[in-house]
Design a protein around this motif. Structure first.
Motif, mmCIF file in Angstrom:
data_model
loop_
_atom_site.group_PDB
_atom_site.id
_atom_site.type_symbol
_atom_site.label_atom_id
_atom_site.label_comp_id
_atom_site.label_asym_id
_atom_site.label_seq_id
_atom_site.Cartn_x
_atom_site.Cartn_y
_atom_site.Cartn_z
ATOM 1 N N ASP A 89 43.409 24.620 28.061
ATOM 2 C CA ASP A 89 42.250 25.387 29.240
ATOM 3 C C ASP A 89 42.602 27.543 28.234
ATOM 4 O O ASP A 89 41.220 27.878 28.885
ATOM 5 N N ALA A 90 43.052 27.451 27.531
ATOM 6 C CA ALA A 90 42.809 28.540 26.848
ATOM 7 C C ALA A 90 41.901 28.922 26.201
ATOM 8 O O ALA A 90 41.673 30.018 26.148
ATOM 9 N N LEU A 91 41.610 27.987 25.509
ATOM 10 C CA LEU A 91 40.575 27.493 24.634
ATOM 11 C C LEU A 91 38.974 27.442 25.331
ATOM 12 O O LEU A 91 38.432 27.406 24.358
ATOM 13 N N ALA A 92 39.307 26.672 26.973
ATOM 14 C CA ALA A 92 37.477 26.722 27.032
ATOM 15 C C ALA A 92 36.875 27.094 26.788
ATOM 16 O O ALA A 92 37.138 28.830 27.602
ATOM 17 N N VAL A 93 34.950 27.871 26.936
ATOM 18 C CA VAL A 93 34.430 28.646 26.794
ATOM 19 C C VAL A 93 34.032 28.188 28.307
ATOM 20 O O VAL A 93 33.119 27.136 28.323
ATOM 21 N N PRO A 94 33.855 28.751 29.541
ATOM 22 C CA PRO A 94 33.428 28.965 31.062
ATOM 23 C C PRO A 94 31.675 28.926 30.834
ATOM 24 O O PRO A 94 31.411 29.232 29.334
ATOM 25 N N SER A 95 31.399 28.013 31.186
ATOM 26 C CA SER A 95 29.493 27.898 31.424
ATOM 27 C C SER A 95 29.024 29.650 31.677
ATOM 28 O O SER A 95 29.818 30.141 32.076
ATOM 29 N N GLY A 96 28.202 29.101 30.894
ATOM 30 C CA GLY A 96 27.350 30.852 30.766
ATOM 31 C C GLY A 96 27.951 31.685 29.791
ATOM 32 O O GLY A 96 27.147 33.138 29.425
ATOM 33 N N LYS A 97 29.582 32.040 29.077
ATOM 34 C CA LYS A 97 29.971 33.145 28.485
ATOM 35 C C LYS A 97 29.638 32.611 27.293
ATOM 36 O O LYS A 97 29.055 31.745 26.206
ATOM 37 N N ARG A 98 29.667 33.546 26.922
ATOM 38 C CA ARG A 98 29.523 33.840 25.270
ATOM 39 C C ARG A 98 30.923 33.269 24.192
ATOM 40 O O ARG A 98 31.915 33.546 24.208
ATOM 41 N N ASN A 99 30.767 32.286 23.497
ATOM 42 C CA ASN A 99 31.706 31.264 22.390
ATOM 43 C C ASN A 99 31.860 32.666 21.153
ATOM 44 O O ASN A 99 30.532 32.381 20.647
ATOM 45 N N ARG A 100 32.572 33.570 21.370
ATOM 46 C CA ARG A 100 33.119 34.045 20.345
ATOM 47 C C ARG A 100 33.351 33.751 18.617
ATOM 48 O O ARG A 100 32.830 34.469 17.602
ATOM 49 N N ASN A 101 33.474 32.289 18.856
ATOM 50 C CA ASN A 101 33.530 31.745 17.655
ATOM 51 C C ASN A 101 32.322 31.016 17.274
ATOM 52 O O ASN A 101 32.294 30.914 16.010
#
Length: 452
Positions: free
Chosen positions: A234-246
Motif C-alpha cells: 500500500d505504501a508503494l502503490a502509486v494512486p491513479s493520476g499521480k506521478r510515479n517519481r521512480n
C-alpha cells in the motif's frame, strides 16, 4: 488518495505449496475465509482430471488420454453448504475425488505435461483478477510466480500421515496409517521428481512448519504475513493520476523515447500491454525474451522510465555505435565467461535506484521460441532485492510484416516478481535457478496471452 491495506488484500494472490498432508487445504480454506478471498484448490482439479480419466477407463500412464480428459472436462468450484466444492461436468465430486483409487493415480496423471498445461491455464484464468488463495504443489513456482505472498508448508511424516488418515475417515473412506504413509511417500517421490512443474520451494516463499502448531496458529501466522505485505505494498502503490517519481527520465532520453515510440506505433503498429503493472514506487530489473537487434529500442520505448540495458561486447567494436549506445545506457558484457565487472556494474546501478533491462536467455532466439532463462538473472535479483518485471516482445523479428500489418509488434509487461524483505535462501545456488525458472514461467504466460 492511497488505498488502505485491506484494498490491496482484496486483490492479492497468496500461494500455499507443500507436500501432501502438510495442511495446505485446511489452512488455505480458512485463510481465504478470513481475508475474504477466493479459495483455489489446485490439487482438487488434478484429482478431478484423474477421476474423469478413471471413468473413461483410461490408463494413468497414457499422456494423450490424460490430456484429453483434462481438455474436454469442465472443472469448476461451486459453493455447497457455504464451502467451495469441486464439480466435474456439473457433478459435485468433492467426495469421489478423495477416494483411494484417485489418491493412488493422481500423481502419475498430474505429471503429464499436457495435463499440467491445461490446468495451469485454467488456474491462471481463475486468478486473473486477483483476490485468490491458491494451494497446491506449483502455485508459487509455476502458476502464479508473481504472487504477492508465497508460503511453503512443511511437516514431518507422522503429522502428515495422521492428518490424511483423519481426513479419509471423515469422508468415510477405509485405510490405515501404514498405507497412508506409504501413499504419501510415493507421492513425494513423484511430485518432486517429475519433469514438468515439480514440487519445489518457490524463491521468496516463507517456510511454515506445521508439525507442532494448531491450524488456528498457522492460519494466524500466515494472515499476519499477508496483512504486513499488504501494508508494505500500500505504501508503494502509486494512486491513479499521480506521478510515479521512480519513472523519471532526463529530457534527451524522454524526447528520444517519444520519437522511437511514435515511429514504432505509426509505422509498425506497436501495441503496449500491461503498463499498469509498473504503478509502484519501485525500480526494476526488466527481463525480456530476445528475438531481434530491434528489441532494446522497442522494449525501451514501451517502458515508463530511463532504463539501462545489457549489451554484448561485440556491439562496442565500432566507436561511433559504441558512443551512441553508451549514451542510451548500454552496459558492456562479455558472454564468453563470467563477467564479474559487468555484474558489479549492474548491481551498483540497481543499488543506486536505477532500472535495468536484461535479455536473460543469453542470446537471440533464431526460431522465436522462448529459450531457457539463465540463473544469473536469479542471482542478480536475489542479491539486489530489486523486483523483476517479465516482458515479452513479439514482431521485432518481422518488421516488414508489421508494416503490412500481417504481424503484430507488441510489448507485454507482466506483474513484478518480488523477493520479500529479509528473506534469505538456505541454498543460494538452488534459489537462483528456481527464481530464473519462475520468471521464465511468467514470460511464457505473457507469450501465451499474446498468441491467444
Amino acid at each position: 488518495m492511497r488505498e488502505d491495506g485491506n484494498g490491496i488484500i482484496r486483490r492479492m494472490i497468496i500461494t500455499l505449496d507443500g507436500p501432501a498432508g502438510s495442511g495446505k487445504s485446511t489452512t488455505a480454506r480458512l485463510l481465504a475465509k478470513r481475508l475474504g478471498l477466493v479459495y483455489l484448490d489446485t490439487g482438487a482439479m488434478y484429482r478431478a482430471v484423474t477421476l474423469a480419466l478413471e471413468r473413461r477407463g483410461g490408463d494413468p500412464g497414457d499422456a494423450d488420454a490424460a490430456t484429453a480428459a483434462a481438455r474436454e472436462s469442465t472443472i469448476e468450484f461451486r459453493t455447497v453448504d457455504g464451502a467451495p466444492a469441486c464439480h466435474l461436468d456439473g457433478e459435485n465430486v468433492e467426495k469421489a475425488i478423495r477416494g483411494p483409487a484417485v489418491s493412488r493415480n493422481v500423481s502419475p496423471v498430474s505429471r503429464h505435461a499436457g495435463v499440467r498445461r491445461e490446468m495451469v491455464r485454467l488456474q491462471r484464468a481463475i486468478g486473473r483478477r486477483g483476490g485468490v488463495v491458491a494451494e497446491g504443489r506449483d502455485t508459487g513456482s509455476t502458476v502464479f510466480p508473481w504472487a504477492h505472498l508465497k508460503v511453503y508448508l512443511v511437516a514431518d511424516m507422522d503429522a502428515r500421515a495422521s492428518r490424511r488418515l483423519n481426513q479419509n475417515r471423515y469422508l468415510g473412506l477405509d485405510g490405515d496409517l501404514d498405507s497412508v504413509r506409504e501413499n504419501l511417500a510415493s507421492r513425494d517421490r513423484i511430485d518432486s521428481g517429475r519433469e514438468h512443474s515439480p514440487l519445489v520451494q518457490p524463491a521468496g516463499a516463507i517456510v511454515v512448519d506445521t508439525s507442532r502448531v494448531t491450524i488456528d496458529e498457522q492460519v494466524a501466522m500466515i494472515e499476519e504475513e499477508a496483512r504486513m505485505e499488504a501494508e508494505r505494498l500500500d505504501a508503494l502503490a502509486v494512486p491513479s493520476g499521480k506521478r510515479n517519481r521512480n519513472a523519471r527520465m532526463r529530457v534527451y532520453f524522454r524526447l528520444s523515447q517519444m520519437l522511437v515510440r511514435t515511429i514504432a506505433r505509426v509505422l509498425f503498429g506497436l501495441r503496449i500491454v500491461g503498463a499498469e503493472n509498473l504503478r509502484w514506487r519501485e525500480h526494476y530489473l526488466f527481463a525480456c525474451n530476445h528475438i531481434s537487434y530491434a528489441d532494446p529500442p522497442v522494449v525501451g520505448c514501451a517502458l515508463d522510465r530511463e532504463t539501462w540495458f545489457v549489451a554484448k561486447k561485440e556491439l562496442f567494436s565500432n566507436r561511433l555505435f559504441a558512443w551512441l549506445i553508451r549514451t542510451y545506457h548500454a552496459i558492456e558484457i562479455d558472454r564468453d565467461g563470467f563477467d564479474r565487472r559487468a555484474l558489479q556494474r549492474i548491481l551498483e546501478l540497481l543499488a543506486s535506484g536505477e532500472s535495468a533491462l536484461m535479455f536473460p536467455e543469453g542470446t537471440r532466439s533464431r526460431t522465436g521460441r522462448l529459450g531457457t532463462v539463465k540463473s544469473g538473472l536469479g542471482m542478480i535479483a536475489i542479491k539486489s532485492r530489486v523486483p523483476v518485471v517479465p516482458v515479452y516482445v513479439t514482431g521485432t523479428n518481422a518488421l516488414r510484416a508489421c508494416i503490412a500489418r500481417r504481424r503484430r509488434l507488441e510489448v507485454r509487461i507482466g506483474p513484478p516478481v518480488r523477493i520479500p524483505p529479509g528473506w534469505e535462501p538456505e541454498d543460494r545456488k538452488q534459489a537462483y535457478a528456481t527464481f530464473a525458472r519462475m520468471v521464465q514461467e511468467e514470460i511464457g504466460m505473457l507469450r501465451d496471452d499474446a498468441t491467444a
